[in-house]
Design an enzyme around this catalytic site. Structure first.
Site, PDB file in Angstrom:
ATOM      1  N   LEU A  64      -8.773   2.773  -6.789  1.00  0.00           N
ATOM      2  CA  LEU A  64      -7.872   3.743  -6.162  1.00  0.00           C
ATOM      3  C   LEU A  64      -6.464   3.184  -5.938  1.00  0.00           C
ATOM      4  O   LEU A  64      -5.482   3.848  -6.287  1.00  0.00           O
ATOM      5  CB  LEU A  64      -8.458   4.259  -4.847  1.00  0.00           C
ATOM      6  CG  LEU A  64      -7.559   5.194  -4.033  1.00  0.00           C
ATOM      7  CD1 LEU A  64      -7.236   6.470  -4.804  1.00  0.00           C
ATOM      8  CD2 LEU A  64      -8.222   5.521  -2.692  1.00  0.00           C
ATOM      9  N   THR A  99     -16.366   2.303  -1.116  1.00  0.00           N
ATOM     10  CA  THR A  99     -17.084   1.152  -1.668  1.00  0.00           C
ATOM     11  C   THR A  99     -16.055   0.110  -2.104  1.00  0.00           C
ATOM     12  O   THR A  99     -14.891   0.442  -2.364  1.00  0.00           O
ATOM     13  CB  THR A  99     -18.006   1.570  -2.824  1.00  0.00           C
ATOM     14  OG1 THR A  99     -17.227   2.202  -3.837  1.00  0.00           O
ATOM     15  CG2 THR A  99     -19.109   2.517  -2.344  1.00  0.00           C
ATOM     16  N   THR A 129     -15.096  -2.011  -4.787  1.00  0.00           N
ATOM     17  CA  THR A 129     -14.246  -1.949  -5.980  1.00  0.00           C
ATOM     18  C   THR A 129     -13.394  -0.682  -5.972  1.00  0.00           C
ATOM     19  O   THR A 129     -12.217  -0.709  -6.349  1.00  0.00           O
ATOM     20  CB  THR A 129     -15.105  -2.010  -7.258  1.00  0.00           C
ATOM     21  OG1 THR A 129     -15.861  -3.225  -7.238  1.00  0.00           O
ATOM     22  CG2 THR A 129     -14.258  -1.962  -8.517  1.00  0.00           C
ATOM     23  N   CYS A 130     -13.965   0.407  -5.525  1.00  0.00           N
ATOM     24  CA  CYS A 130     -13.250   1.688  -5.499  1.00  0.00           C
ATOM     25  C   CYS A 130     -12.052   1.630  -4.553  1.00  0.00           C
ATOM     26  O   CYS A 130     -10.965   2.106  -4.881  1.00  0.00           O
ATOM     27  CB  CYS A 130     -14.196   2.809  -5.082  1.00  0.00           C
ATOM     28  SG  CYS A 130     -15.688   2.907  -6.087  1.00  0.00           S
ATOM     29  N   THR A 131     -12.247   1.045  -3.387  1.00  0.00           N
ATOM     30  CA  THR A 131     -11.229   1.022  -2.343  1.00  0.00           C
ATOM     31  C   THR A 131     -10.214  -0.099  -2.508  1.00  0.00           C
ATOM     32  O   THR A 131      -9.036   0.072  -2.192  1.00  0.00           O
ATOM     33  CB  THR A 131     -11.898   0.920  -0.955  1.00  0.00           C
ATOM     34  OG1 THR A 131     -12.740   2.067  -0.790  1.00  0.00           O
ATOM     35  CG2 THR A 131     -10.883   0.889   0.172  1.00  0.00           C
TER      36      THR A 131
END
Length: 161
Positions: free
Chosen positions: A54, A46, A48-50
Site C-alpha cells: 500500500l 497485514t 506486507t500489505c501495510t
C-alpha cells in the site's frame, strides 16, 4: 480459471467507506470509460500489505496518475469497516479507493482467490496488480508468494505504464 489479459472484468459490487458511510460501487462505476490501476492484498493491516504494498501506491500516486491513469484502487477480502479503518490509518482516505470484497465474490470470479486458512486468514485474495482500461484487463501481475510485493508493486506498475 484466472482472468487473463484481454478479458473483461466480471460484474461485481464493492463497498467503500466514505464520509457519508458505506457506498456501493459496481464494476461499471469503477472501470467503465476509465483507465484504472487495481491492486489486491491478502488482508488490510497485514505486514506486507501495510508496510510495503500500500505505501508504494500512496507514495507513487501522482506518478501513476501522471501517466494517464484515472484512478487507483486497492481491494481486499475484508469488510468495509476494516478497509475504511485501513484507509484512515494509512493516510490513503480520499487518495485511492479502498474496496471491500467482503464475500470474495469478485476475487473468486476472477480466479485470484487463495485459501490462507493455514495462516488463520481463511479465503482471501492473491496479491496482484492489474491495469484495467474500460473494464478490460491490459496487464496482470500476480505474486507467487503472498508475503512479497515485487511484481505487483507500484514501481513495477509504473514501468508498465
Amino acid at each position: 480459471m484466472t482472468i487473463a489479459i484481454g478479458e473483461r472484468l466480471p460484474q461485481a459490487t464493492f463497498k467503500e467507506k466514505t464520509a457519508d458511510g458505506a457506498v456501493e460501487l459496481s464494476t461499471d462505476d469503477l472501470f467503465k470509460g476509465k483507465r484504472v490501476v487495481l491492486f489486491a492484498v491478502p488482508g488490510a493491516f497485514t505486514p506486507t500489505c501495510t508496510l510495503n504494498h500500500l505505501p508504494g501506491y500512496l507514495e507513487n500516486r501522482d506518478a501513476i496518475l501522471g501517466r494517464g491513469v484515472d484512478d487507483i484502487a486497492v481491494i481486499s477480502v475484508n469488510d468495509w469497516h476494516v478497509m475504511g479503518a485501513w484507509a484512515e490509518q494509512s493516510g490513503g482516505m480520499g487518495k485511492i479507493h479502498f474496496l471491500a470484497d467482503w464475500n470474495a465474490a469478485f476475487t473468486k470470479a476472477i480466479g485470484l482467490d487463495a485459501d490462507l486458512s493455514a495462516g488463520g486468514l481463511g479465503v482471501r485474495s492473491k496479491r496482484y496488480s492489474m491495469l484495467v482500461e474500460d473494464g478490460v484487463v491490459k496487464s496482470l501481475n500476480v505474486e507467487e508468494n503472498p508475503g512479497q510485493a515485487t511484481v505487483s508493486a507500484a514501481a513495477a506498475m509504473i514501468e508498465q505504464l
